[in-house]
Design an enzyme around this catalytic site. Structure first.
Site, PDB file in Angstrom:
ATOM      1  N   SER A 154     -11.192  -3.027   0.856  1.00 38.07           N
ATOM      2  CA  SER A 154     -11.013  -4.472   0.795  1.00 38.07           C
ATOM      3  C   SER A 154     -12.116  -5.218   0.058  1.00 38.07           C
ATOM      4  O   SER A 154     -11.878  -6.306  -0.461  1.00 38.07           O
ATOM      5  CB  SER A 154     -10.878  -5.042   2.211  1.00 38.07           C
ATOM      6  OG  SER A 154     -12.045  -4.777   2.979  1.00 38.07           O
ATOM      7  N   HIS A 173      -4.499  -3.535   2.954  1.00 38.23           N
ATOM      8  CA  HIS A 173      -4.568  -4.128   1.620  1.00 38.23           C
ATOM      9  C   HIS A 173      -3.708  -3.364   0.627  1.00 38.23           C
ATOM     10  O   HIS A 173      -4.040  -3.273  -0.554  1.00 38.23           O
ATOM     11  CB  HIS A 173      -6.019  -4.194   1.150  1.00 38.23           C
ATOM     12  CG  HIS A 173      -6.836  -5.219   1.881  1.00 38.23           C
ATOM     13  ND1 HIS A 173      -6.869  -6.544   1.522  1.00 38.23           N
ATOM     14  CD2 HIS A 173      -7.623  -5.109   2.980  1.00 38.23           C
ATOM     15  CE1 HIS A 173      -7.652  -7.212   2.346  1.00 38.23           C
ATOM     16  NE2 HIS A 173      -8.129  -6.359   3.241  1.00 38.23           N
ATOM     17  N   LYS A 220      -1.303 -10.098   6.036  1.00 38.54           N
ATOM     18  CA  LYS A 220      -1.639 -10.213   4.616  1.00 38.54           C
ATOM     19  C   LYS A 220      -0.352 -10.363   3.810  1.00 38.54           C
ATOM     20  O   LYS A 220       0.254 -11.419   3.814  1.00 38.54           O
ATOM     21  CB  LYS A 220      -2.509  -9.038   4.195  1.00 38.54           C
ATOM     22  CG  LYS A 220      -3.877  -9.064   4.895  1.00 38.54           C
ATOM     23  CD  LYS A 220      -4.757  -7.919   4.502  1.00 38.54           C
ATOM     24  CE  LYS A 220      -6.172  -8.046   5.058  1.00 38.54           C
ATOM     25  NZ  LYS A 220      -6.275  -8.234   6.512  1.00 38.54           N
TER      26      LYS A 220
END
Length: 396
Positions: free
Chosen positions: A184, A212, A241
């Site tokens: 990340s 991610h 996310k």
């Protein structure tokens, strides 16, 4: 009230500030998106993990409302008492099918998913081999487990093999390799093809944190393992996310593993169930991500990242290499990172300076992130602001 303790806390805060390491929290007064309201004005947003641009999408909002209307604000309980709803089971099925696993288990946060994975499954007879740049949640999860710990330098396959050899020589019953799918702070994508080869050679399991990666890497956005075309044993991820931008985490694995985790994973057993609103929003995000619209969003995200990388490199900024939409602008000095971020906000672009302990000392940066919701005009405006601020502060 003991004054010595509070005096020490005040000194530590002052020291953090003196080193330029204070992390400001700027208040946003709008939905998450490529443009946000900060300090009474609209600014470009270059630091959200909103990869597919769905966090402010009206369909996500509508799904949130519908789930709340049907199932209320929450269960007021943990899952095994009276906290499991049909919508929880539906979300587990949805994410497992999307990523190609037998089953899934939900957690209140992705941090809890990583914190709850290792301890129920591995003991003193086992070994965990962990990448040095792994997320703090993996590190903490490993610390809670009694398995023997090994560490290898980020994506260093030679050192990984050495650690696997050491674990086998020490008589480990089971070995698990733990890695972020995409790191990340740097945007590096794990070398899962090479890891798969070594895992097969030493009869090891693979755990991947795809917070991610889920939603935008690989075919249909199935993640880093799909991006590399390999199979892994455990995938942890988040709905906070690309998949809607709310919160909550999951582990995908075999049905037997999931059932054991539901019996023994402490963050699952002792935390309230996910709010129905989050479940509804997450399922709608998965529906979008795995369809034709998801393909179009991923294409736009890739194009945005390529345009931004090219323009920033041409402008003279030091970027970490890669293909991920996390694109760190390397500065080195913590105060410089904070000063540049503050100047960028004055110029209408919201970015954040990252420094120790989030990243190693001497590696301060501004971590910029692309979204499918950004336009090329947004990118060009951002690069122009970076050029102006960079020249003013002597960065370029």
């Amino acid at each position: 009230m003991p004054t010595a303790f509070h005096d020490r806390v005040s000194r530590e805060l002052s020291d953090i500030d003196a080193q330029g390491l204070t992390k400001p929290e700027r208040v946003i007064a709008s939905r998450q998106g490529p443009m946000i309201e900060v300090g009474g004005r609209s600014v470009l947003n270059l630091c959200a993990n909103n990869y597919l641009g769905l966090a402010g999408d009206q369909r996500i909002v509508d799904a949130t409302k519908a789930a709340s209307d049907e199932r209320g604000g929450g269960t007021a309980s943990v899952r095994f008492i009276c906290g499991t709803l049909d919508i929880h089971k539906a979300l587990e099925r949805s994410v497992a099918d999307y990523l190609g696993f037998e089953d899934a288990i939900l957690f209140a946060a992705a941090f809890d998913a990583n914190g709850g994975l290792f301890e129920p499954l591995f003991g003193e007879e086992d070994a965990i081999v962990s990448d040095s740049l792994n997320h703090a949640s993996i590190i903490d999860g490993v610390r809670l487990c009694k398995a023997k710990r090994y560490r290898f330098a980020n994506s260093d396959m030679d050192e990984l093999e050495t650690r696997l050899q050491e674990a086998r020589a020490a008589g480990a019953r089971d070995i698990i390799i733990a890695t972020d799918g995409a790191f990340s702070m740097d945007g590096y994508i794990a070398k899962l093809k090479d890891i798969r080869v070594l895992a097969d050679r030493y009869d090891a399991l693979i755990m991947v944190d795809d917070c991610h990666a889920t939603g935008f890497l690989g075919p249909k956005g199935r993640g880093s393992f799909a991006h590399h075309g390999v199979q892994v044993d455990f995938v942890t991820g988040t709905f906070g996310k690309a998949l809607g931008g709310a919160m909550g985490g999951f582990i995908c694995a075999t049905s037997a593993v999931v059932q054991l985790l539901k019996q023994r994973a402490r963050p699952y057993l002792f935390s309230n169930a996910l709010a129905p609103s989050i479940c509804g929003a997450s399922m709608e995000a998965i529906r979008i991500a795995q369809g034709a619209e998801g393909d179009a969003l991923r294409t736009q995200l890739t194009a945005n990242a390529a345009r931004y990388r090219s323009a920033m490199t041409e402008a003279g900024f030091d970027l970490l290499p890669g293909e991920h939409p996390i694109i760190p602008v390397m500065l080195g000095d913590a105060k410089l990172a904070q000063d540049l971020a503050a100047r960028m906000l004055e110029l209408g672009v919201y970015v954040i300076g990252f420094s120790f302990p989030v990243v190693p000392r001497g590696q301060a940066r501004i971590r910029t992130q692309m979204s499918a919701a950004h336009t090329f005009d947004h990118i060009d405006q951002t690069v122009a602001a970076f050029k102006q601020a960079g020249k003013e502060l002597g960065v370029i």
